[in-house]
Design an enzyme around this catalytic site. Structure first.
Site, PDB file in Angstrom:
ATOM      1  N   LYS A 126      47.969  42.408  34.412  1.00  0.00           N
ATOM      2  CA  LYS A 126      47.056  41.286  34.465  1.00  0.00           C
ATOM      3  C   LYS A 126      47.193  40.593  33.171  1.00  0.00           C
ATOM      4  O   LYS A 126      47.612  41.123  32.244  1.00  0.00           O
ATOM      5  CB  LYS A 126      45.623  42.070  34.597  1.00  0.00           C
ATOM      6  CG  LYS A 126      44.811  41.061  35.151  1.00  0.00           C
ATOM      7  CD  LYS A 126      44.902  41.031  36.633  1.00  0.00           C
ATOM      8  CE  LYS A 126      43.910  39.766  37.445  1.00  0.00           C
ATOM      9  NZ  LYS A 126      43.988  39.949  38.802  1.00  0.00           N
ATOM     10  N   GLY A 240      34.086  30.137  48.809  1.00  0.00           N
ATOM     11  CA  GLY A 240      35.242  29.593  48.180  1.00  0.00           C
ATOM     12  C   GLY A 240      36.595  29.713  48.991  1.00  0.00           C
ATOM     13  O   GLY A 240      36.302  29.578  50.090  1.00  0.00           O
ATOM     14  N   ASN A 241      37.564  30.170  48.312  1.00  0.00           N
ATOM     15  CA  ASN A 241      38.817  30.427  49.010  1.00  0.00           C
ATOM     16  C   ASN A 241      38.553  31.538  49.948  1.00  0.00           C
ATOM     17  O   ASN A 241      38.785  31.306  51.162  1.00  0.00           O
ATOM     18  CB  ASN A 241      39.910  30.664  48.203  1.00  0.00           C
ATOM     19  CG  ASN A 241      41.198  30.948  48.741  1.00  0.00           C
ATOM     20  OD1 ASN A 241      41.392  31.878  49.201  1.00  0.00           O
ATOM     21  ND2 ASN A 241      42.120  30.162  48.501  1.00  0.00           N
TER      22      ASN A 241
END
Ligand code: NAD
Length: 436
Positions: A126, A240-241
């Site tokens: 990450k 949202g998405n």
């Protein structure tokens, strides 16, 4: 691996020091505790356990960026490569004012478990930059994205570590990053980053992959329960998405009726269900679902406690807690968000017989199609959208069944089962390599 090692788990192995956090639980400590719990159950070899408690490598970056004013501002960021025993590291890059090394470490650990649960040949990593992207102009954002790659690009590559978008980073940012990396390496290397625009080597089907993967899991869970989803009710927190695509696909693929949805500005309810095209167009036009014609406002806690077949948390962390878990009436909780359920709530839901599809599995459709994107980049040959969907469905079904079987044989809830599946796979790869 042997169960006789249990005593060695009483004392936590030595590990890298964690930094202080100003608010809330330190996510990296949470990630280590989740690992410890699964390690105890499977009697993980102590050296493997200690190795998995820390990232293998981390890079701390300091980046000078020319601002539009002509002044130079110094930004700080990170790239953490948690574990690459099963393949190249894979994980997104966040731009966030509250980014910290421990958040990035935790997210890198979770990516390691997610790729392992999905059985895709990748590790976990990450990245993050401490910044407020909303306060940056597009050209400042581009210069910051390129500065990140000039530093982190030394340890990135299609065979080593492949970033992707995450919170507040977009396909456009991936395109700038790709361009900078290609300039550094003097050749096109599309496979170094995923979540790219389709015109620049992105994959068909990446846009709704997270929700689609979650919907495939819900279908499996319903089948296991003998639950007919056609006409059944669903509620979605977050539009949202992940959440809006879950609405579209729950209706399209499962024939479900979405009776409540929410976003940061409001929460709406209609017992007759919402038509996706109309609600989606309204949200695009007004910026929120609040006030949609024909809906009644409800509170976020009312949404979570509705009598529905499926509840999709698709927004925030820690929304299902020990306080509200006893009142959750959904038969299936499908975690499209990362970390929406606290450990105490996990136990309560499990004891109530609610089927929880944990984030590691439920929202892994995104990373799975990112992996497909890498494969297509390596081949230089691109699949039609229906082929992406078909391959995703197969991967999700296989992963769902592995978690379900592990939950049954260890008599644990699905989240712990997902950790067990993942940790066993990573530990096996480390053993075969001769690391432990
Ligand atoms: P997004 O920014 O597109 O959408 C988030 C939504 O949550 C927005 O509609 C926002 O208004 C809403 N929201 C914020 N605060 C809220 C509140 N208090 N109550 C109700 N709604 C609220 O983000 P996304 O990409 O859809 O991600 C949502 C979750 O899914 C996150 O936890 C993310 O980590 C996880 N996830 C997303 C993907 C992906 O591919 N998009 C992949 C894996 C995990």
């Amino acid at each position: 691996m042997s169960a006789s090692n249990d005593a060695s788990h009483n004392t936590a192995p030595l590990t890298i020091p964690v930094t202080e956090t100003t608010s809330g639980p330190n996510p990296f400590i949470t990630a280590q505790q989740q690992l410890d719990q699964a390690a105890r159950i499977i009697g993980l070899d102590p050296a493997a356990h200690e190795l998995l408690r820390s990232p293998l490598r981390e890079l701390h970056l300091t980046m000078p960026v020319k601002m539009d004013s002509g002044q130079t501002k110094i930004f700080h960021g990170f790239r953490v490569q948690y574990n690459d025993a099963r393949g190249p590291n894979k994980g997104g890059i966040r731009f966030h004012p509250d980014e910290s090394i421990d958040t990035v470490r935790a997210l890198a650990a979770w990516m390691t478990w997610k790729t392992a649960v999905m059985d895709i040949p990748l590790g976990g990593s990450k990245g993050g930059v401490i910044c407020d992207p909303k306060a940056l102009s597009p050209s400042e954002l581009e210069r910051l994205s390129r500065a990140y790659i000039r530093q982190a690009g030394r340890i990135l590559g299609p065979d080593t570590d492949i970033p992707a978008p995450d919170v507040y980073t977009s396909p456009q940012i991936m395109a700038w990053m790709l361009d900078e990396y290609c300039a550094m390496h003097k050749k096109n290397r599309f496979g170094v980053i995923t979540g790219k625009p389709i015109a620049l080597g992105g994959s068909a089907g990446r846009g709704d992959a997270t929700a689609r993967g979650g919907i495939f899991c819900v279908r499996e869970a319903a089948e296991a329960l003998g639950l007919n989803l056609s006409g059944a009710r669903a509620a979605i927190q977050g539009y949202g998405n992940a959440g809006s695509n879950a609405h579209k696909l729950a209706a399209e693929l499962l024939g479900m009726k979405v009776i409540a949805v929410s976003d940061s500005k409001g929460c709406i309810y209609n017992p007759e269900g919402f038509a996706f095209p109309a609600l989606n167009a309204y949200k695009k036009q007004t910026g929120s679902v609040a006030g949609f014609p024909g809906s009644a406002p409800i509170s976020n806690s009312e949404l979570l406690e509705l009598d529905v077949a499926v509840l999709f948390p698709a927004a925030l962390e820690s929304v299902i807690t020990a306080q509200n878990a006893p009142d959750i009436r959904a038969k299936i909780v499908a975690e499209l968000a990362n970390g929406p359920t606290t450990p105490e709530a996990d136990t309560i839901l499990y004891n109530k017989g609610v089927i929880l599809i944990p984030d590691l599995l439920c929202n892994a459709g995104g990373v799975t199609v990112s992996y497909f994107e890498m494969v297509q980049n390596a081949y230089g040959y691109y699949w039609e959208e229906d082929e992406v969907h078909r391959r995703l469905e197969k991967k999700m079904k296989t992963a769902f069944r592995a978690v379900q079987q592990t939950a049954q044989s260890y008599k644990v809830h699905n989240r712990l089962a997902a950790y067990i599946v993942a940790i066993q796979r990573v530990a096996e790869a480390m053993k075969l390599r001769g690391w432990v």
